[in-house]
Write a protein that holds these residues in place. Sequence first.
Motif, PDB file in Angstrom:
ATOM      1  N   PRO A 179      -4.333   3.966   2.547  1.00  0.00           N
ATOM      2  CA  PRO A 179      -4.235   2.850   1.603  1.00  0.00           C
ATOM      3  C   PRO A 179      -4.676   1.532   2.238  1.00  0.00           C
ATOM      4  CG  PRO A 179      -2.058   3.476   2.401  1.00  0.00           C
ATOM      5  CD  PRO A 179      -3.011   4.520   2.900  1.00  0.00           C
ATOM      6  N   PRO A 180      -5.100   0.578   1.429  1.00  0.00           N
ATOM      7  CA  PRO A 180      -5.501  -0.723   1.967  1.00  0.00           C
ATOM      8  C   PRO A 180      -4.338  -1.405   2.676  1.00  0.00           C
ATOM      9  CG  PRO A 180      -6.125  -0.488  -0.350  1.00  0.00           C
ATOM     10  CD  PRO A 180      -5.216   0.648  -0.035  1.00  0.00           C
ATOM     11  N   ALA A 181      -4.666  -2.219   3.660  1.00  0.00           N
ATOM     12  CA  ALA A 181      -3.633  -3.011   4.335  1.00  0.00           C
ATOM     13  C   ALA A 181      -3.022  -4.001   3.345  1.00  0.00           C
ATOM     14  CB  ALA A 181      -4.242  -3.759   5.518  1.00  0.00           C
ATOM     15  N   LEU A 182      -1.793  -4.394   3.613  1.00  0.00           N
ATOM     16  CA  LEU A 182      -1.089  -5.289   2.688  1.00  0.00           C
ATOM     17  C   LEU A 182      -1.899  -6.548   2.396  1.00  0.00           C
ATOM     18  CD1 LEU A 182       1.338  -6.279   1.066  1.00  0.00           C
ATOM     19  CD2 LEU A 182       2.358  -7.076   3.206  1.00  0.00           C
ATOM     20  N   GLN A 183      -2.528  -7.139   3.430  1.00  0.00           N
ATOM     21  CA  GLN A 183      -3.221  -8.407   3.194  1.00  0.00           C
ATOM     22  C   GLN A 183      -4.343  -8.270   2.176  1.00  0.00           C
ATOM     23  OE1 GLN A 183      -3.100  -6.896   6.234  1.00  0.00           O
ATOM     24  NE2 GLN A 183      -4.937  -7.292   7.449  1.00  0.00           N
ATOM     25  N   GLU A 184      -4.908  -7.057   2.057  1.00  0.00           N
ATOM     26  CA  GLU A 184      -5.950  -6.850   1.060  1.00  0.00           C
ATOM     27  C   GLU A 184      -5.385  -6.985  -0.351  1.00  0.00           C
ATOM     28  OE1 GLU A 184      -8.981  -6.732   1.627  1.00  0.00           O
ATOM     29  OE2 GLU A 184      -9.454  -5.659   3.473  1.00  0.00           O
ATOM     30  N   LYS A 203       2.347  -2.677  -6.375  1.00  0.00           N
ATOM     31  CA  LYS A 203       3.321  -3.414  -5.568  1.00  0.00           C
ATOM     32  C   LYS A 203       4.390  -2.497  -4.991  1.00  0.00           C
ATOM     33  CE  LYS A 203       4.915  -7.306  -7.010  1.00  0.00           C
ATOM     34  NZ  LYS A 203       5.523  -8.361  -7.838  1.00  0.00           N
ATOM     35  N   ASP A 204       4.761  -1.489  -5.748  1.00  0.00           N
ATOM     36  CA  ASP A 204       5.827  -0.589  -5.301  1.00  0.00           C
ATOM     37  C   ASP A 204       5.449   0.161  -4.021  1.00  0.00           C
ATOM     38  OD1 ASP A 204       7.425  -1.346  -7.398  1.00  0.00           O
ATOM     39  OD2 ASP A 204       6.976   0.401  -8.649  1.00  0.00           O
ATOM     40  N   PHE A 209       5.894  -6.878  -0.264  1.00  0.00           N
ATOM     41  CA  PHE A 209       5.333  -7.749  -1.294  1.00  0.00           C
ATOM     42  C   PHE A 209       6.332  -8.819  -1.718  1.00  0.00           C
ATOM     43  CE2 PHE A 209       1.399  -5.810  -3.159  1.00  0.00           C
ATOM     44  CZ  PHE A 209       0.784  -7.002  -3.494  1.00  0.00           C
ATOM     45  N   GLN A 210       7.599  -8.460  -1.748  1.00  0.00           N
ATOM     46  CA  GLN A 210       8.623  -9.353  -2.280  1.00  0.00           C
ATOM     47  C   GLN A 210       8.649 -10.689  -1.532  1.00  0.00           C
ATOM     48  OE1 GLN A 210      12.506  -7.625  -2.494  1.00  0.00           O
ATOM     49  NE2 GLN A 210      13.492  -9.493  -3.214  1.00  0.00           N
TER      50      GLN A 210
END
Length: 217
Positions: A179-184, A203-204, A209-210
């Motif tokens: 999966p893509p990194a969070l910053q993406e 988001k889940d 993300f929160q």
Amino acid sequence: AFELDPNNPLVLSSRAGYLMQRGQVEEGLDYLRRAISADPLYVVNIGNMAAYLVTLGRWQEAEPYALKTYELTSGGQMGASALGWVRLYQGRTEEALSLAEQLPDVDTMYSYSGDSKLFILAVFQHSTDNEVAAKRALEQYRQSDWMQPIGMAKIHAWRGENDLAFEWLDRAFDTEDGPPALQELLDYLLVGLYDDPRWQAVKDRYPDFQGWDAVRR
């Protein structure tokens, strides 16, 4: 490393990135400010600060860091890209496009987001209502060696083409690289997906993300 050398700019910036990835955004920004204070001319940290603040929708705060990046790189690729994104979100789209056109013709990548000139042009041309050029850049990006499914998702999201954006997001999650990194997924280009019911499932996948949502503007 932090215990051994708490004022080392590399250690401070690494700690900042770690905290940002965990959703501890304000604390991460504080460490990055300390890193910049410890080494005011290290352009990577300055450019990263601009990028983080852009992600948070804090254009005015990002502007001086983007301008400094542009200055330190003498208008080079990193600086032109950083300042271009700030100008785009400030609504100064013609200036943004002018900066994008300064980028090297070779389709190289810049920074953590993997922005390439074709990717940037596809976004910026659309923002200046030059749809012929925007679609041409989009198609060239899609066929380029630097194409990434997450990049295609961002472009289509910015264009308001949500169905296509989610199709490319699905492809991004199904790649061999994982999966893509969070910053993406934090990229402001995806803002048009926020009110779509399908966005919650994205988001889940990222519990951190929160922390970012709490400080977005």
